[in-house]
Design a protein around this motif. Structure first.
Motif, mmCIF file in Angstrom:
data_model
loop_
_atom_site.group_PDB
_atom_site.id
_atom_site.type_symbol
_atom_site.label_atom_id
_atom_site.label_comp_id
_atom_site.label_asym_id
_atom_site.label_seq_id
_atom_site.Cartn_x
_atom_site.Cartn_y
_atom_site.Cartn_z
ATOM 1 N N UNK A 54 15.802 26.681 62.892
ATOM 2 C CA UNK A 54 17.164 27.179 63.114
ATOM 3 C C UNK A 54 17.925 27.085 61.794
ATOM 4 N N UNK A 55 18.840 28.021 61.601
ATOM 5 C CA UNK A 55 19.535 28.058 60.319
ATOM 6 C C UNK A 55 20.426 26.838 60.100
ATOM 7 N N UNK A 56 21.008 26.283 61.196
ATOM 8 C CA UNK A 56 21.910 25.151 61.048
ATOM 9 C C UNK A 56 21.158 23.875 61.407
ATOM 10 N N UNK A 57 20.977 22.991 60.462
ATOM 11 C CA UNK A 57 20.254 21.759 60.740
ATOM 12 C C UNK A 57 21.120 20.720 61.421
ATOM 13 N N UNK A 58 20.634 19.490 61.531
ATOM 14 C CA UNK A 58 21.410 18.431 62.179
ATOM 15 C C UNK A 58 22.599 17.941 61.354
#
Lengths: 501, 148
Positions: free
Chosen positions: B31-35
């Protein structure tokens, strides 16, 4: 037609003996919590929620209990407003303006009974509003994707900041603190532990119950110390106990108007009973107060805020049930309660768990009838509760709160965290930071992050998806106007004031 | 003045958050947005709000004037001790003892507070543990109250 059938099924759920009993108990507890100065619906619901869970009540029963407590508090708050000039909860602040002067004139009984009646009308109008509008809204919300949801939550937060009056920055900070707290623990998407400091107790995240009790019960007790009031101003001479037909006719239209407006305010996320009662009081004063009697013991000044705060409290269920975005701090706590049962409120709830939703709505009708019965003839019993001294009341609150927190996981760690959060919340509240946005942020945090990440996954990281549909654009426009309009109004008012001077 | 302190505390918290969050990385990512993105976004917001308060504090904010420090401290200490001793002493006894300082802080007499606390402790123990089936720690009184 579907709605009617569901509602009838809902009454089937509500009329089951156990749920009926629970609604009655909740109504009673709610009235008591509401009338105790310092404790409001959010504290009452927060303290009872973990207990309901620990007693292994089924989800619809515990939701009915909490809803009855919530509505009961809005009824109860008026009693101490009228008799003590100390509002039992924030929604009843406006009621004191005319209620206490009425009590001083020997009309306490009339003020108490007419306000119970207008509370009933307000709640009834709003419950009808739920029946009419909630299914439609849920239907519409089914078309929401992750991007729409994310923007909807942004809208909810701007509503809170915009409507919190003097301190929008502090409200925003509170929401951000709540959102940050929701990040603690295992990130489900990536398996990374965040902000746990390596402590196992935090790997599951901060427990909702711990936050709610710490923030609303422990800090409340510390705040009560300063307010620690004597009951010196208690008016015990109640006079005539019932309003008469002429008085009812005199308040009728104001009550109805306030109920409708209160419902609308309640449906907006973030704006709760307090805003509704203040707004309708001002509105009615402008509309009907030709002789400037508001504030001196005008009976309409008692009826209006009570109709409005009850209506708004009931209305705040609409966004929680249909969108999964709570309309008030109290409904945010209830949403957390549902999460304990692994139930996610939102549009799908109406199709997947109709018994739960309609059982709740039906029992709100019943709770109102129970409350009317409790509040008109039995008001004397409640006024006696005002004599319970704080030195035994407060240890009782602390004991019940700790039982609730301990019951969920049976660890001392949760109790210590509760105290730490309580002290933090006390310090924040002393600085004028409101706590309702914090709890809203904490509840909505995981949903907000999930939806943002999902939306950006769909678009391969292109942020344009957040403005990619008419719904998202519409919601952004609403969000901006909620922030800008009050500012513009204030600016105009200050310019006019400058021009006059 | 207190607004400035609050603002500075927010900026400090935001900095700590950002420092902790910068290291969060998924071992494999789809996913493009990590944690780390969402916490960083929140930290930025928190820092911005904090700076606002630092530079534009509300006029005349004297939030802590008139706080009864002694009573508040007494209450805080009692609640903390209550949390620490809740399991060891058991609910009934811990509640009895907690009621004394808290009762004193709220203007009660110590003997009456002790009696009230004992009534609350035992009453709630029976109500929750025996009637409502919410398990409560009996602690050192387990030989009388049963349970653990």
């Amino acid at each position: 037609m579907d709605t009617l059938r569901h509602l009838i099924d809902g009454f089937g759920v509500a009329f089951s003996p156990i749920n009926l009993l629970i609604a009655a108990i909740g109504s009673f507890i709610g009235t008591v919590v509401g009338l105790l100065p310092g404790l409001g619906p959010i504290n009452g619901v927060a303290i009872l929620m973990p207990l309901a869970f620990a007693m292994k009540l089924p989800p619809e029963a515990s939701l009915i209990l909490l809803a009855a407590v919530y509505i009961g508090c809005e009824y109860g708050g008026r009693i101490s407003s009228i008799l003590l000039n100390v509002p039992g909860d924030a929604g009843a602040i406006m009621t004191a303006l005319d209620g206490y002067p009425m009590a001083r004139k020997g009309l306490a009984g009339v003020a108490l009974s007419i306000s119970a009646w207008s509370s009933f009308v307000g709640s009834l109008v709003a419950t009808l509003g739920i029946v009419l509008f909630a299914p439609l809204l849920a239907q519409w919300a089914l078309s929401f994707g992750p991007a729409e949801y994310f923007v909807l939550m942004c809208f909810a937060f701007t509503c809170i900041a915009g409507l919190m009056g003097q301190a929008p920055v502090k409200a925003a900070l509170a929401a951000l603190i709540g959102l940050s707290m929701s990040c603690v623990g295992l990130d489900a998407n990536s398996g990374v532990y965040r902000f746990t400091g390596g402590d196992v107790h935090l790997s599951d995240g901060i427990q909702f119950v711990v936050v709610v009790i710490g923030v609303f019960s422990i800090s409340e007790v510390l705040l009560m110390l300063q307010e620690h009031h004597s009951n010196a101003g208690l008016v015990t001479q109640t006079g005539r106990m019932m309003f008469n037909l002429r008085e009812m006719a005199h308040t009728w239209w104001s009550t109805l108007r306030a109920s409708v407006v209160g419902f609308g305010v309640g449906v907006l996320p973030g704006a709760g009973a307090t805003v509704a009662s203040a707004m309708t009081y001002a509105m009615e004063k402008r509309l009907i107060d030709k002789d400037n009697t508001f504030g001196t013991g005008d009976i309409r000044g008692v009826a209006v805020p009570e109709a409005a705060n009850n209506s708004a409290a009931t209305g705040s269920f609409v966004p929680m049930l249909t969108l999964g975005v709570p309309g008030s701090g109290t409904t945010a706590v209830m949403m957390g309660a549902l999460a304990l049962y692994n139930i996610t409120p939102g549009p799908a709830l109406f199709t997947q768990q109709p018994d739960l939703v309609w059982g709740l709505i039906a029992s709100m009708f019943l709770a109102n009838i129970i409350l009317l019965v409790l509040n008109i003839p039995m008001v004397g019993i409640f006024t006696r509760i005002l004599n319970v001294p704080n030195w035994v009341l407060v240890p009782g609150i602390l004991a019940v709160s700790s039982v609730g927190v301990y019951a969920v996981h049976a660890t001392t760690f949760d109790l210590l965290l509760m105290v730490a959060l309580g002290v933090m919340a006390y310090l924040l509240r002393k600085q004028g930071v409101p706590m309702a946005p914090l709890i809203l942020g904490f509840v909505l945090g995981p949903l907000m992050e999930q939806n943002l990440r999902r939306a950006l996954s769909i678009s391969n990281g292109d942020p344009h998806i957040l403005v990619g549909s008419p719904i998202t654009v519409g919601l952004w426009v609403c969000a901006v106007s909620v922030l800008v309009v009050p500012m513009a109004v204030r600016w105009r008012a200050s310019r006019r004031a400058a021009a006059v001077a | 003045m207190s607004d400035r302190v609050l603002g500075a505390a927010c900026v400090g918290t935001a900095a700590a958050m950002a420092w902790a969050a910068r290291g969060y990385e998924a071992p494999y990512s789809y996913e493009p947005l990590g944690p780390s993105a969402f916490p960083l976004l929140l930290a930025a917001g928190l820092a911005l709000g904090g700076l606002w308060l630092v530079f534009k504090p509300a006029a005349g904010a004297e939030a802590f004037r008139g706080v009864p420090w002694k009573a508040t401290g007494l209450c805080m200490g009692a609640v903390l001790a209550y949390a620490l001793l809740f399991e060891t002493l058991g609910f009934a006894l811990a509640t009895t003892l907690m009621a004394v300082p808290v009762g004193l802080a709220f203007g009660g007499h110590w003997l009456r507070s002790l009696a009230g606390g004992a009534a609350l402790g035992l009453g709630f123990h029976f109500l929750f543990d025996k009637l409502l089936d919410v398990t409560m720690p009996a602690g050192v009184l387990s030989f009388v109250l049963g349970g653990y």
